[in-house]
Design a protein around this motif. Structure first.
Motif, PDB file in Angstrom:
ATOM      1  N   SER A   1       0.833  -1.198   0.000  1.00 61.68           N
ATOM      2  CA  SER A   1       0.000   0.000   0.000  1.00 61.68           C
ATOM      3  C   SER A   1       0.865   1.244   0.000  1.00 61.68           C
ATOM      4  O   SER A   1       2.009   1.239   0.468  1.00 61.68           O
ATOM      5  CB  SER A   1      -0.942   0.017   1.205  1.00 61.68           C
ATOM      6  N   ILE A   2       0.285   2.310  -0.538  1.00 61.84           N
ATOM      7  CA  ILE A   2       0.973   3.601  -0.623  1.00 61.84           C
ATOM      8  C   ILE A   2       0.565   4.434   0.589  1.00 61.84           C
ATOM      9  O   ILE A   2      -0.619   4.720   0.793  1.00 61.84           O
ATOM     10  CB  ILE A   2       0.614   4.328  -1.929  1.00 61.84           C
ATOM     11  N   LEU A   3       1.545   4.779   1.415  1.00 63.10           N
ATOM     12  CA  LEU A   3       1.279   5.556   2.621  1.00 63.10           C
ATOM     13  C   LEU A   3       0.894   6.989   2.263  1.00 63.10           C
ATOM     14  O   LEU A   3       1.349   7.525   1.266  1.00 63.10           O
ATOM     15  CB  LEU A   3       2.531   5.569   3.504  1.00 63.10           C
ATOM     16  N   ARG A   4       0.025   7.626   3.088  1.00 62.80           N
ATOM     17  CA  ARG A   4      -0.605   7.116   4.282  1.00 62.80           C
ATOM     18  C   ARG A   4      -2.053   6.710   4.051  1.00 62.80           C
ATOM     19  O   ARG A   4      -2.631   5.924   4.781  1.00 62.80           O
ATOM     20  CB  ARG A   4      -0.549   8.201   5.376  1.00 62.80           C
ATOM     21  N   ALA A   5      -2.635   7.258   2.969  1.00 61.60           N
ATOM     22  CA  ALA A   5      -4.051   7.012   2.702  1.00 61.60           C
ATOM     23  C   ALA A   5      -4.348   5.542   2.441  1.00 61.60           C
ATOM     24  O   ALA A   5      -5.473   5.088   2.617  1.00 61.60           O
ATOM     25  CB  ALA A   5      -4.506   7.860   1.512  1.00 61.60           C
ATOM     26  N   GLY A   6      -3.329   4.786   2.026  1.00 58.72           N
ATOM     27  CA  GLY A   6      -3.542   3.393   1.687  1.00 58.72           C
ATOM     28  C   GLY A   6      -3.681   2.465   2.874  1.00 58.72           C
ATOM     29  O   GLY A   6      -4.039   1.294   2.701  1.00 58.72           O
ATOM     30  N   VAL A   7      -3.427   2.950   4.085  1.00 59.30           N
ATOM     31  CA  VAL A   7      -3.423   2.062   5.255  1.00 59.30           C
ATOM     32  C   VAL A   7      -4.780   1.402   5.511  1.00 59.30           C
ATOM     33  O   VAL A   7      -4.844   0.181   5.699  1.00 59.30           O
ATOM     34  CB  VAL A   7      -2.925   2.824   6.502  1.00 59.30           C
TER      35      VAL A   7
ATOM     36  N   GLU B   1      -5.495  16.617   8.779  1.00 62.53           N
ATOM     37  CA  GLU B   1      -4.784  17.443   7.794  1.00 62.53           C
ATOM     38  C   GLU B   1      -3.289  17.489   8.096  1.00 62.53           C
ATOM     39  O   GLU B   1      -2.865  17.449   9.250  1.00 62.53           O
ATOM     40  CB  GLU B   1      -5.354  18.862   7.789  1.00 62.53           C
ATOM     41  N   LYS B   2      -2.517  17.558   7.028  1.00 60.92           N
ATOM     42  CA  LYS B   2      -1.057  17.598   7.145  1.00 60.92           C
ATOM     43  C   LYS B   2      -0.549  18.985   6.787  1.00 60.92           C
ATOM     44  O   LYS B   2      -1.183  19.726   6.041  1.00 60.92           O
ATOM     45  CB  LYS B   2      -0.431  16.558   6.213  1.00 60.92           C
TER      46      LYS B   2
ATOM     47  N   LYS C   1      -5.770  20.353 -11.297  1.00 58.53           N
ATOM     48  CA  LYS C   1      -4.792  20.082 -10.249  1.00 58.53           C
ATOM     49  C   LYS C   1      -4.583  18.585 -10.025  1.00 58.53           C
ATOM     50  O   LYS C   1      -3.852  18.170  -9.127  1.00 58.53           O
ATOM     51  CB  LYS C   1      -5.212  20.747  -8.942  1.00 58.53           C
ATOM     52  N   GLY C   2      -5.237  17.774 -10.848  1.00 59.95           N
ATOM     53  CA  GLY C   2      -5.054  16.331 -10.756  1.00 59.95           C
ATOM     54  C   GLY C   2      -5.890  15.665  -9.687  1.00 59.95           C
ATOM     55  O   GLY C   2      -5.534  14.578  -9.218  1.00 59.95           O
ATOM     56  N   TYR C   3      -7.022  16.273  -9.305  1.00 52.90           N
ATOM     57  CA  TYR C   3      -7.908  15.683  -8.318  1.00 52.90           C
ATOM     58  C   TYR C   3      -9.163  15.148  -8.995  1.00 52.90           C
ATOM     59  O   TYR C   3      -9.682  15.743  -9.948  1.00 52.90           O
ATOM     60  CB  TYR C   3      -8.287  16.691  -7.242  1.00 52.90           C
ATOM     61  N   ILE C   4      -9.680  14.038  -8.464  1.00 52.28           N
ATOM     62  CA  ILE C   4     -10.859  13.389  -9.017  1.00 52.28           C
ATOM     63  C   ILE C   4     -12.103  14.198  -8.676  1.00 52.28           C
ATOM     64  O   ILE C   4     -12.279  14.627  -7.543  1.00 52.28           O
ATOM     65  CB  ILE C   4     -10.997  11.961  -8.457  1.00 52.28           C
ATOM     66  N   VAL C   5     -12.978  14.390  -9.668  1.00 54.39           N
ATOM     67  CA  VAL C   5     -14.239  15.109  -9.498  1.00 54.39           C
ATOM     68  C   VAL C   5     -15.381  14.190  -9.949  1.00 54.39           C
ATOM     69  O   VAL C   5     -15.345  13.659 -11.050  1.00 54.39           O
ATOM     70  CB  VAL C   5     -14.254  16.403 -10.318  1.00 54.39           C
ATOM     71  N   PRO C   6     -16.406  13.960  -9.098  1.00 55.32           N
ATOM     72  CA  PRO C   6     -16.632  14.551  -7.779  1.00 55.32           C
ATOM     73  C   PRO C   6     -15.740  13.973  -6.677  1.00 55.32           C
ATOM     74  O   PRO C   6     -15.548  14.633  -5.657  1.00 55.32           O
ATOM     75  CB  PRO C   6     -18.106  14.251  -7.501  1.00 55.32           C
ATOM     76  N   GLY C   7     -15.225  12.752  -6.838  1.00 51.98           N
ATOM     77  CA  GLY C   7     -14.286  12.212  -5.867  1.00 51.98           C
ATOM     78  C   GLY C   7     -14.816  12.235  -4.455  1.00 51.98           C
ATOM     79  O   GLY C   7     -16.004  12.024  -4.218  1.00 51.98           O
ATOM     80  N   LEU C   8     -13.899  12.555  -3.522  1.00 53.65           N
ATOM     81  CA  LEU C   8     -14.314  12.664  -2.118  1.00 53.65           C
ATOM     82  C   LEU C   8     -13.442  13.634  -1.331  1.00 53.65           C
ATOM     83  O   LEU C   8     -13.682  13.860  -0.148  1.00 53.65           O
ATOM     84  CB  LEU C   8     -14.308  11.284  -1.449  1.00 53.65           C
ATOM     85  N   GLY C   9     -12.436  14.219  -1.973  1.00 54.07           N
ATOM     86  CA  GLY C   9     -11.492  15.080  -1.267  1.00 54.07           C
ATOM     87  C   GLY C   9     -10.173  14.362  -1.081  1.00 54.07           C
ATOM     88  O   GLY C   9      -9.831  13.449  -1.835  1.00 54.07           O
ATOM     89  N   ASP C  10      -9.410  14.762  -0.067  1.00 48.53           N
ATOM     90  CA  ASP C  10      -8.113  14.149   0.227  1.00 48.53           C
ATOM     91  C   ASP C  10      -8.319  12.980   1.176  1.00 48.53           C
ATOM     92  O   ASP C  10      -8.626  13.164   2.360  1.00 48.53           O
ATOM     93  CB  ASP C  10      -7.176  15.189   0.852  1.00 48.53           C
ATOM     94  N   ALA C  11      -8.154  11.752   0.679  1.00 46.36           N
ATOM     95  CA  ALA C  11      -8.427  10.564   1.483  1.00 46.36           C
ATOM     96  C   ALA C  11      -7.513  10.476   2.701  1.00 46.36           C
ATOM     97  O   ALA C  11      -7.939  10.060   3.778  1.00 46.36           O
ATOM     98  CB  ALA C  11      -8.288   9.301   0.627  1.00 46.36           C
ATOM     99  N   GLY C  12      -6.256  10.874   2.541  1.00 46.49           N
ATOM    100  CA  GLY C  12      -5.323  10.824   3.662  1.00 46.49           C
ATOM    101  C   GLY C  12      -5.714  11.774   4.781  1.00 46.49           C
ATOM    102  O   GLY C  12      -5.697  11.408   5.957  1.00 46.49           O
TER     103      GLY C  12
END
Length: 219
Positions: free
Chosen positions: A78-84, A215-216, A198-209
């Motif tokens: 998995s790709i950290l951190r959202a993938g956990v 927030e980071k 900006k490379g974000y999915i629409v409608p998506g869900l926001g920042d999964a991580g």
């Protein structure tokens, strides 16, 4: 590449994805993480139907039972951190799997709409002849998935490759379809049509991580 879009047939996964998207429900981080984990379980179950099995005998208190058991050596990455949370869902079903973890993030240059994928931390077992399951909840541009796979290649050539995501953009799915071999399989909860500038999915869900862990601070 073979794409398994689970949303093409109605199932309980629709409920989990709708709650991930819902701005009022997703404020509950525990529920958000659990929904990703549950989607990982559903996708893991569907994926398991494509794996190899062998017949084994099991002794019960009353006799012998013949059963087909999994015959693949699996590595979950998995790709950290959202993938956990997604990793945990898959691991709930492939509990004997070896595990790999990698950090891959977007490094923005002067133009905020352009970025490179930077891979830093990596822990991985031997992949030679194994069944590799690479999990990343959000398949946006597809660049993180490809960069991660390339970073894993020094650890051996997998026998087969499965990609697992919760939500993807059609552009990202098209990108990895061209980038990966034809026998690679993608297991995905649903596919959205748009990817913004900006490379974000629409409608998506926001920042999964951020939604899963808080927030980071940006470097």
């Amino acid at each position: 590449m073979k794409v398994h879009n689970i949303s093409t047939n109605n199932s309980i996964i629709n409920t989990f994805i709708s709650e991930l998207r819902d701005i009022s429900i997703q404020k509950d981080r525990l529920r958000f993480r659990r929904n990703i984990e549950r989607i990982g379980e559903v996708l893991g179950y569907e994926l398991s139907k494509s794996l190899n099995y062998k017949t084994s005998n099991v002794s019960t208190p009353l006799g012998e039972c013949s059963v087909n058991l999994l015959d693949d050596d699996i590595v979950l990455c998995s790709i950290l951190r959202a993938g956990v949370p997604l990793h945990n869902g898959l691991l709930n079903y492939f509990d004997a799997a070896d595990n790999a973890f990698i950090s891959a993030y977007r490094h923005h240059q002067e133009n905020p709409e352009s970025f490179d994928i930077v891979v830093e931390y990596l822990a991985c077992p031997n992949l030679e002849g194994k069944t590799l399951i690479l999990a990343d909840p959000m398949l946006a541009t597809g660049q993180s998935m490809l960069a991660t796979y390339k970073a894993l290649l020094p650890f051996g050539k997998p026998k087969s490759l499965h990609l697992v995501s919760v939500i993807g953009a059609q552009k990202g799915v098209d990108f990895i379809s061209d980038a990966f071999d034809a026998d690679t399989q993608l297991w995905i909860g649903t596919i959205d049509k748009e990817l913004n500038s900006k490379g974000y999915i629409v409608p998506g869900l926001g920042d999964a991580g951020d939604l899963a862990f808080g927030e980071k601070l940006q470097n």
